[in-house]
Design a protein around this motif. Sequence first.
Motif, PDB file in Angstrom:
ATOM      1  N   ASP A 117       0.788  -1.070  -0.195  1.00  0.00           N
ATOM      2  CA  ASP A 117      -0.085  -0.046   0.055  1.00  0.00           C
ATOM      3  C   ASP A 117       0.876   1.178   0.171  1.00  0.00           C
ATOM      4  OD1 ASP A 117       0.915  -0.226   2.439  1.00  0.00           O
ATOM      5  OD2 ASP A 117      -0.811   0.070   3.529  1.00  0.00           O
ATOM      6  N   LYS A 118       2.436   1.054  -0.453  1.00  0.00           N
ATOM      7  CA  LYS A 118       3.045   2.263  -0.161  1.00  0.00           C
ATOM      8  C   LYS A 118       3.095   3.202   1.105  1.00  0.00           C
ATOM      9  CE  LYS A 118       2.765   2.747  -5.482  1.00  0.00           C
ATOM     10  NZ  LYS A 118       2.674   3.459  -6.445  1.00  0.00           N
ATOM     11  N   ALA A 119       2.960   2.466   2.110  1.00  0.00           N
ATOM     12  CA  ALA A 119       3.110   2.970   3.175  1.00  0.00           C
ATOM     13  C   ALA A 119       4.605   3.433   3.880  1.00  0.00           C
ATOM     14  CB  ALA A 119       2.396   2.389   4.300  1.00  0.00           C
ATOM     15  N   PHE A 120       5.458   2.664   3.263  1.00  0.00           N
ATOM     16  CA  PHE A 120       6.882   2.925   3.324  1.00  0.00           C
ATOM     17  C   PHE A 120       7.754   3.556   2.187  1.00  0.00           C
ATOM     18  CE2 PHE A 120       5.028  -0.557   5.979  1.00  0.00           C
ATOM     19  CZ  PHE A 120       5.588  -0.314   7.271  1.00  0.00           C
ATOM     20  N   SER A 121       8.394   4.487   2.701  1.00  0.00           N
ATOM     21  CA  SER A 121       9.113   5.422   1.667  1.00  0.00           C
ATOM     22  C   SER A 121      10.481   5.183   2.032  1.00  0.00           C
ATOM     23  CB  SER A 121       8.690   6.811   1.440  1.00  0.00           C
ATOM     24  OG  SER A 121       9.188   7.473   2.618  1.00  0.00           O
TER      25      SER A 121
END
Length: 489
Positions: A117-121
């Motif tokens: 879910d692209k929660a970590f960049s």
Amino acid sequence: MTSAVDRIAGVAGTLRGRVPPLTAIPLPRTVDERWLGSRWPVRELAAPPPGSGLRPVLGDDGPPVVGHVPEMMRFGLDFSLRRFEQYGPVSWMGAFGRRIVSLSGPEATRIALVNKDKAFSQEGWKFFIEQFFERGLMLLDFGEHHLHRRIMQQAFTRDRLARYVTQMAPPLREGVRSWGDGGRPRLYWALKQLTLDVATRVFMDLPSSGGAFDAARINRAFVNSVRAGTALVRRPVPGGRWAAGLRGRRLLERYFAANLPAKRDADGDDLFSALCHATTEDGDRFGDVDIVNHMIFLMMAAHDTTTITSSAMAYYLAKHPQWQERAREESLRLGDDLPDLDALERLETLDLVMKEALRLRAPVPSLSRMTTKDTEVLGHHLPAGTLVAVSPTLNHFTPDCWTDPMRFDPDRFGPDRREDKAHRFAWMPFGGGAHKCIGLQFGSLEVKALMHEMLRTYRWSVPEDYELKWDYVSLPVPADGLPIQLAYR
């Protein structure tokens, strides 16, 4: 007997997911016990949203100002194992003036690195190294990262790798033989100089000495840039690590910028030329600034991690001479010709030893991330803007995945066992997910080529009671330089 994990779980609620049976790990007892238990008050990182059913992340600040940084740097793996024993796979601690959440174990790291879910960049890396490795591939996110990786992949095709192997073979043979017979070199530093020489030739097709940018200055610039990322004083104070890192970065920028026009004009076989000319099917290519940034990052990644891995392999082969002889027999069967890519791939024993050395001593023991929004890991609430450390190291010692995990046992990677397949993230020295190391094949080939030359030239040993201690100030390196006895075979 109730473990620390069980005690904390009883307070915070039942841990979701599978917690490895940590009591089965023979935890080292070198860490000062005073910081464990109730010395530092256990606190919540942040309260979960009401009704979410999530639990808070528990942890502690450690000593004022510095947090747990001195213990991390001093004890490395031992510290991480103790922390895992105390808090489990999701916890936080004070470090570098921040609260950093640690994600350990295969399932916790899978969530962060698969990142559905692209929660970590990659913003987490910027806190540590952006000023020294600005816009390196590892620091880019999502669509931009994907584009840059597609372009860079043109420099790591199998045809390119075969040419790199042909280029690296002569300097590796020459460099290894230059160490001489009967010496007791500090092997880490000899390897570091040799891998820098190879990286300079293969990546740039330039000599590594002479002129304004001699090898010693370039090497020191890389060392200073890497070590600056974990500086406690994160300001350019004269004489401090941060200031030294900034000076190193400026020197490296001048070094690559000075050579870039010639690389644009030619079409060589080196990596620098490959990046200058790499073009995707859609016509995308790198600008000059991008090339300088990527070359600085790739040179660091290539020779630092290669040096650490080859040092660890040399140490374990010295401690386990039966494996050294087994690997040597395979190398000698290749004959005296310089090995090509296909020949290196046939060195199966070296492959097993390398994988086991990477398991026991991961060159990059922590991967940094930043949460882009509120999210959860194994039922724990992580608010947006949380600095996260994903730890490959702990995965490499999980008893659910590894038999007798503290023991050197390369056969665990053999076809009859393949313990690394117990979980997708049981073994992850090259990271995982979209940001898995793009140069892993190049690095593996260089390490095997280097060890092949050592095996065919020398036998080496260490005293029976010698135990290598590692310095964790930045990346793990032998604290004493790894003194080793070399003798022509």
